[in-house]
Write a protein that holds these residues in place. Structure first.
Motif, PDB file in Angstrom:
ATOM      1  N   GLN A   5       0.839  -1.194   0.000  1.00 29.96           N
ATOM      2  CA  GLN A   5       0.000   0.000   0.000  1.00 29.96           C
ATOM      3  C   GLN A   5       0.880   1.252   0.000  1.00 29.96           C
ATOM      4  O   GLN A   5       1.991   1.247   0.505  1.00 29.96           O
ATOM      5  N   SER A   6       0.320   2.321  -0.528  1.00 31.68           N
ATOM      6  CA  SER A   6       1.033   3.591  -0.544  1.00 31.68           C
ATOM      7  C   SER A   6       1.134   4.164   0.866  1.00 31.68           C
ATOM      8  O   SER A   6       0.386   3.772   1.770  1.00 31.68           O
ATOM      9  N   SER A  44       0.240   7.114   1.819  1.00 32.69           N
ATOM     10  CA  SER A  44      -0.998   7.819   2.176  1.00 32.69           C
ATOM     11  C   SER A  44      -2.088   6.833   2.598  1.00 32.69           C
ATOM     12  O   SER A  44      -2.865   7.116   3.521  1.00 32.69           O
ATOM     13  N   THR A  45      -2.158   5.678   1.965  1.00 30.73           N
ATOM     14  CA  THR A  45      -3.131   4.664   2.362  1.00 30.73           C
ATOM     15  C   THR A  45      -2.833   4.161   3.763  1.00 30.73           C
ATOM     16  O   THR A  45      -3.740   4.025   4.595  1.00 30.73           O
ATOM     17  N   LEU A  46      -1.560   3.901   4.056  1.00 32.94           N
ATOM     18  CA  LEU A  46      -1.198   3.443   5.393  1.00 32.94           C
ATOM     19  C   LEU A  46      -1.518   4.495   6.448  1.00 32.94           C
ATOM     20  O   LEU A  46      -1.974   4.166   7.541  1.00 32.94           O
ATOM     21  N   ARG A  86      -3.954   6.711   6.280  1.00 36.10           N
ATOM     22  CA  ARG A  86      -5.414   6.693   6.456  1.00 36.10           C
ATOM     23  C   ARG A  86      -5.837   5.501   7.309  1.00 36.10           C
ATOM     24  O   ARG A  86      -6.673   5.637   8.212  1.00 36.10           O
ATOM     25  N   LEU A  87      -5.264   4.327   7.031  1.00 39.19           N
ATOM     26  CA  LEU A  87      -5.587   3.138   7.818  1.00 39.19           C
ATOM     27  C   LEU A  87      -5.168   3.322   9.272  1.00 39.19           C
ATOM     28  O   LEU A  87      -5.894   2.932  10.196  1.00 39.19           O
ATOM     29  N   TRP A 136      -4.413  -0.055  11.068  1.00 41.94           N
ATOM     30  CA  TRP A 136      -3.006  -0.334  10.802  1.00 41.94           C
ATOM     31  C   TRP A 136      -2.229   0.087  12.044  1.00 41.94           C
ATOM     32  O   TRP A 136      -2.602   1.058  12.695  1.00 41.94           O
TER      33      TRP A 136
END
Length: 88
Positions: free
Chosen positions: A41-42, A44-46, A48-49, A55
């Motif tokens: 995952q990117s 930014s995705t991490l 957000r999670l 996460w």
């Protein structure tokens, strides 16, 4: 030492100081470390999670450096694997 960043060897020494629990702690500093574990995952995705508690949270290593605890990432991945059958 430029921009407050510590070389990885120095970071490893800092993390190994103190009690024996810290000596067993491994940290993941870069996306490359996560990629080796299969986490693609990117950033930014991490983030957000992480904000949604989906996460593991990062720890602050220095003013300009954060990392994930490998044990927490491993546990999280194991939990995801264990729960994959629950969503059917």
């Amino acid at each position: 030492m430029q921009g407050g960043h510590l070389p990885n060897q120095q970071k490893d020494r800092i993390m190994k100081q103190g009690n024996s629990n810290i000596e067993q702690t491994r940290v993941l500093y870069t996306r490359e470390h996560l990629y080796r574990l299969g986490v693609t995952q990117s950033a930014s995705t991490l983030l957000r999670l992480e904000a949604k508690n989906r996460w593991p949270k990062r720890i602050r290593i220095s003013d300009h450096s954060v990392a994930w605890l490998k044990s927490e990432v491993d546990s999280h991945i194991a939990e995801l694997a264990a729960s994959r059958g629950d969503k059917e």
